[in-house]
Design a protein around this motif. Structure first.
Motif, PDB file in Angstrom:
ATOM      1  N   ARG A  48      37.101   6.194   7.043  1.00 53.40           N
ATOM      2  CA  ARG A  48      37.741   6.284   8.360  1.00 53.40           C
ATOM      3  C   ARG A  48      37.309   7.545   9.103  1.00 53.40           C
ATOM      4  O   ARG A  48      37.357   7.606  10.323  1.00 53.40           O
ATOM      5  N   LYS A  49      36.927   8.575   8.313  1.00 52.65           N
ATOM      6  CA  LYS A  49      36.455   9.802   8.933  1.00 52.65           C
ATOM      7  C   LYS A  49      34.964   9.720   9.258  1.00 52.65           C
ATOM      8  O   LYS A  49      34.387  10.689   9.765  1.00 52.65           O
ATOM      9  N   GLY A  50      34.322   8.594   8.888  1.00 50.96           N
ATOM     10  CA  GLY A  50      32.903   8.420   9.182  1.00 50.96           C
ATOM     11  C   GLY A  50      31.980   9.241   8.307  1.00 50.96           C
ATOM     12  O   GLY A  50      30.935   9.692   8.780  1.00 50.96           O
ATOM     13  N   ARG A  51      32.373   9.459   7.041  1.00 48.67           N
ATOM     14  CA  ARG A  51      31.553  10.274   6.138  1.00 48.67           C
ATOM     15  C   ARG A  51      31.024   9.425   4.982  1.00 48.67           C
ATOM     16  O   ARG A  51      31.704   9.282   3.951  1.00 48.67           O
ATOM     17  N   PRO A  52      29.799   8.855   5.127  1.00 46.79           N
ATOM     18  CA  PRO A  52      29.277   7.965   4.071  1.00 46.79           C
ATOM     19  C   PRO A  52      29.104   8.677   2.734  1.00 46.79           C
ATOM     20  O   PRO A  52      29.277   8.062   1.679  1.00 46.79           O
ATOM     21  N   GLY A  53      28.762   9.980   2.755  1.00 49.32           N
ATOM     22  CA  GLY A  53      28.598  10.711   1.500  1.00 49.32           C
ATOM     23  C   GLY A  53      29.892  10.754   0.696  1.00 49.32           C
ATOM     24  O   GLY A  53      29.889  10.558  -0.522  1.00 49.32           O
ATOM     25  N   GLY A  54      31.005  11.009   1.401  1.00 44.24           N
ATOM     26  CA  GLY A  54      32.307  11.015   0.740  1.00 44.24           C
ATOM     27  C   GLY A  54      32.663   9.651   0.181  1.00 44.24           C
ATOM     28  O   GLY A  54      33.188   9.532  -0.927  1.00 44.24           O
ATOM     29  N   VAL A  55      32.371   8.600   0.964  1.00 44.04           N
ATOM     30  CA  VAL A  55      32.649   7.236   0.497  1.00 44.04           C
ATOM     31  C   VAL A  55      31.892   6.982  -0.797  1.00 44.04           C
ATOM     32  O   VAL A  55      32.454   6.479  -1.788  1.00 44.04           O
ATOM     33  N   MET A  56      30.619   7.355  -0.798  1.00 40.00           N
ATOM     34  CA  MET A  56      29.757   7.143  -1.965  1.00 40.00           C
ATOM     35  C   MET A  56      30.324   7.873  -3.185  1.00 40.00           C
ATOM     36  O   MET A  56      30.509   7.288  -4.255  1.00 40.00           O
ATOM     37  N   ALA A  57      30.635   9.162  -3.025  1.00 39.93           N
ATOM     38  CA  ALA A  57      31.085   9.975  -4.162  1.00 39.93           C
ATOM     39  C   ALA A  57      32.404   9.436  -4.727  1.00 39.93           C
ATOM     40  O   ALA A  57      32.545   9.268  -5.950  1.00 39.93           O
ATOM     41  N   GLN A  93      24.200  -1.281  -0.552  1.00 39.48           N
ATOM     42  CA  GLN A  93      24.190  -1.608   0.880  1.00 39.48           C
ATOM     43  C   GLN A  93      24.536  -0.397   1.730  1.00 39.48           C
ATOM     44  O   GLN A  93      23.959  -0.181   2.797  1.00 39.48           O
ATOM     45  N   LEU A  94      25.510   0.403   1.241  1.00 42.79           N
ATOM     46  CA  LEU A  94      25.908   1.597   1.983  1.00 42.79           C
ATOM     47  C   LEU A  94      24.742   2.585   2.074  1.00 42.79           C
ATOM     48  O   LEU A  94      24.482   3.161   3.138  1.00 42.79           O
ATOM     49  N   ALA A  95      24.023   2.745   0.955  1.00 43.47           N
ATOM     50  CA  ALA A  95      22.899   3.684   0.947  1.00 43.47           C
ATOM     51  C   ALA A  95      21.795   3.214   1.889  1.00 43.47           C
ATOM     52  O   ALA A  95      21.141   4.022   2.550  1.00 43.47           O
ATOM     53  N   ARG A  96      21.597   1.891   1.977  1.00 41.09           N
ATOM     54  CA  ARG A  96      20.506   1.375   2.801  1.00 41.09           C
ATOM     55  C   ARG A  96      20.859   1.301   4.279  1.00 41.09           C
ATOM     56  O   ARG A  96      20.028   1.555   5.142  1.00 41.09           O
ATOM     57  N   ARG A  97      22.098   0.875   4.583  1.00 37.96           N
ATOM     58  CA  ARG A  97      22.450   0.575   5.978  1.00 37.96           C
ATOM     59  C   ARG A  97      23.393   1.587   6.599  1.00 37.96           C
ATOM     60  O   ARG A  97      23.649   1.546   7.803  1.00 37.96           O
ATOM     61  N   GLY A  98      24.005   2.453   5.791  1.00 39.22           N
ATOM     62  CA  GLY A  98      24.993   3.387   6.331  1.00 39.22           C
ATOM     63  C   GLY A  98      26.297   2.670   6.655  1.00 39.22           C
ATOM     64  O   GLY A  98      26.482   1.502   6.294  1.00 39.22           O
ATOM     65  N   LEU A  99      27.197   3.354   7.344  1.00 40.25           N
ATOM     66  CA  LEU A  99      28.488   2.770   7.693  1.00 40.25           C
ATOM     67  C   LEU A  99      28.352   1.945   8.973  1.00 40.25           C
ATOM     68  O   LEU A  99      28.126   2.486  10.046  1.00 40.25           O
ATOM     69  N   VAL A 133      29.953  -4.065   9.230  1.00 44.60           N
ATOM     70  CA  VAL A 133      29.827  -4.990   8.095  1.00 44.60           C
ATOM     71  C   VAL A 133      30.039  -4.263   6.767  1.00 44.60           C
ATOM     72  O   VAL A 133      30.853  -4.680   5.941  1.00 44.60           O
ATOM     73  N   THR A 134      29.326  -3.156   6.535  1.00 39.78           N
ATOM     74  CA  THR A 134      29.506  -2.449   5.257  1.00 39.78           C
ATOM     75  C   THR A 134      30.925  -1.876   5.161  1.00 39.78           C
ATOM     76  O   THR A 134      31.522  -1.868   4.079  1.00 39.78           O
ATOM     77  N   ALA A 135      31.478  -1.420   6.299  1.00 42.53           N
ATOM     78  CA  ALA A 135      32.852  -0.886   6.267  1.00 42.53           C
ATOM     79  C   ALA A 135      33.836  -1.978   5.885  1.00 42.53           C
ATOM     80  O   ALA A 135      34.738  -1.757   5.072  1.00 42.53           O
ATOM     81  N   ARG A 136      33.653  -3.175   6.452  1.00 43.29           N
ATOM     82  CA  ARG A 136      34.553  -4.281   6.115  1.00 43.29           C
ATOM     83  C   ARG A 136      34.445  -4.626   4.627  1.00 43.29           C
ATOM     84  O   ARG A 136      35.441  -4.878   3.953  1.00 43.29           O
ATOM     85  N   LYS A 137      33.214  -4.628   4.092  1.00 47.68           N
ATOM     86  CA  LYS A 137      33.037  -4.974   2.679  1.00 47.68           C
ATOM     87  C   LYS A 137      33.705  -3.939   1.776  1.00 47.68           C
ATOM     88  O   LYS A 137      34.365  -4.282   0.801  1.00 47.68           O
ATOM     89  N   LEU A 138      33.528  -2.656   2.111  1.00 50.66           N
ATOM     90  CA  LEU A 138      34.171  -1.617   1.309  1.00 50.66           C
ATOM     91  C   LEU A 138      35.692  -1.707   1.413  1.00 50.66           C
ATOM     92  O   LEU A 138      36.411  -1.482   0.445  1.00 50.66           O
ATOM     93  N   TYR A 139      36.174  -2.053   2.604  1.00 50.01           N
ATOM     94  CA  TYR A 139      37.616  -2.166   2.796  1.00 50.01           C
ATOM     95  C   TYR A 139      38.194  -3.300   1.941  1.00 50.01           C
ATOM     96  O   TYR A 139      39.221  -3.134   1.282  1.00 50.01           O
TER      97      TYR A 139
END
Lengths: 126, 207
Positions: free
Chosen positions: B93-102, B165-171, B174-180
């Motif tokens: 939600r904060k728009g930080r893909p690195g945090g999502v990944m970790a 997918q997150l690493a390839r496409r970022g947030l 679509v990727t946000a919905r899948k992670l959610y």
């Protein structure tokens, strides 16, 4: 601390107009600078889990009350997961997921409760 | 003269990324409907367990079989993993893909530890001869707890594909919905486990 829940629905949209009977389905979003809600949710779930565990290990209550108490703590944890972590109230339109989910929990309680109840008449059925 | 682009139809910028696209937000609602059916699957298995728990035949009952140590450790692992995936969504939600990944990787490590402990627990029961054809109680136990463990195992594989997918496409929406939806799935499994811990393990020790 957590900031209050904000209703971010477009003021002219249908969900903003949902009043009265449908008001409980209005979407709500949590906004915060630090994940306090998650930290509290995690702390709460730990307290409930360890509370249930130690009340069983130390036999703090008579068996039937102990069962009721740990089931209540489990229900509390389920509510906590749904409310804190699963963003139950969040949706694009109205939070319609609440209705079938409530129905499923009702059905689940009915299935489990009726199964236990009917098997209580052991001599009659088996 | 500036050219103002008309907003994409069905696009709501005031909403979190996973809900901003109409198509994607419908899939989140659809995923809730899947969870509703999963509630009913687990309700059936809990019913079977409640009915068959006293039918131990010549095998061990819950009182002799279960140990609190592994069950409590499994519970703490899964609770913590539910917290870490919650933080992953917060980071999203904060728009930080690195945090999502970790935080998602932390979730997967905890989930894998849970599955490892559960397999170890099942193997230790089987070594005592308490396999699932020993008694109706054990059949119901292995099917209930095993179905949950299979869900967790599947969730780990699913999340690995989402991280790629997150690493390839970022947030993206679509990727946000899948992670959610993955986070909904994972928290739901935590709810189911809390009831397994309470009904199977804790209540098994109450005479």
């Amino acid at each position: 601390m957590a900031e209050p829940l904000i209703n971010r629905a477009d003021p002219e949209s249908e969900e903003a107009e949902a009043e009265g009977a449908l008001a409980f389905l209005r979407p709500r979003f949590a906004e915060e600078r630090f994940p306090w809600i998650q930290v509290w949710g995690y702390g709460g779930s730990l307290v409930l889990t360890l509370g249930a565990y130690f009340s069983v290990v130390r036999h703090v209550l008579a068996p039937q009350f102990l069962v009721a108490a740990i089931l209540a703590m489990a229900a509390g944890q389920a509510a906590l997961q749904l409310g804190v972590f699963m963003h139950l109230r969040e949706s694009r339109g109205l939070s319609w997921q609440i209705v079938p989910l409530a129905l499923a929990f009702f059905t689940a309680l009915g299935m489990i409760g009726m199964s236990i109840w009917i098997m209580a008449f052991k001599s009659g059925v088996s | 003269m500036s050219l103002e682009l008309a907003p994409e139809p069905g696009r709501r910028e005031d909403l979190p990324l996973e809900l901003s696209d109409e198509q994607e937000s419908v899939k989140i609602t659809g995923f809730w409907m899947f969870l509703v059916t999963d509630v009913l699957i687990f309700a059936s298995l809990f019913s079977a367990y409640a009915v068959y728990r006293p039918r131990v035949a010549t095998g061990p009952g819950p009182l002799e079989l279960f140990h609190f140590g592994p069950a409590l450790l499994e519970t703490l692992l899964l609770l913590t993993s539910s917290f870490t995936v919650g933080i992953a969504i917060y980071e999203m939600r904060k728009g930080r893909p690195g945090g999502v990944m970790a935080w998602t990787i932390a979730t997967l490590a905890l989930g894998a530890a849970f599955v490892f402990l559960e397999i170890h627990e099942f193997a230790s029961y089987a070594a005592l001869g308490a396999t699932w054809h020993q008694s109706a109680f054990l059949s119901a136990f292995y099917v209930l707890v095993g179905t949950h463990g299979a869900h967790v195992s599947f969730g780990i594989l699913w999340a690995v594909t989402l991280l790629v997918q997150l690493a390839r496409r970022g947030l993206t929406p679509v990727t946000a919905r899948k992670l959610y939806t993955f986070s909904l799935y994972w928290h739901f499994l935590d709810v189911v486990w809390v009831f397994i811990f309470t009904v199977v393990y804790l209540m098994g020790k109450i005479a």
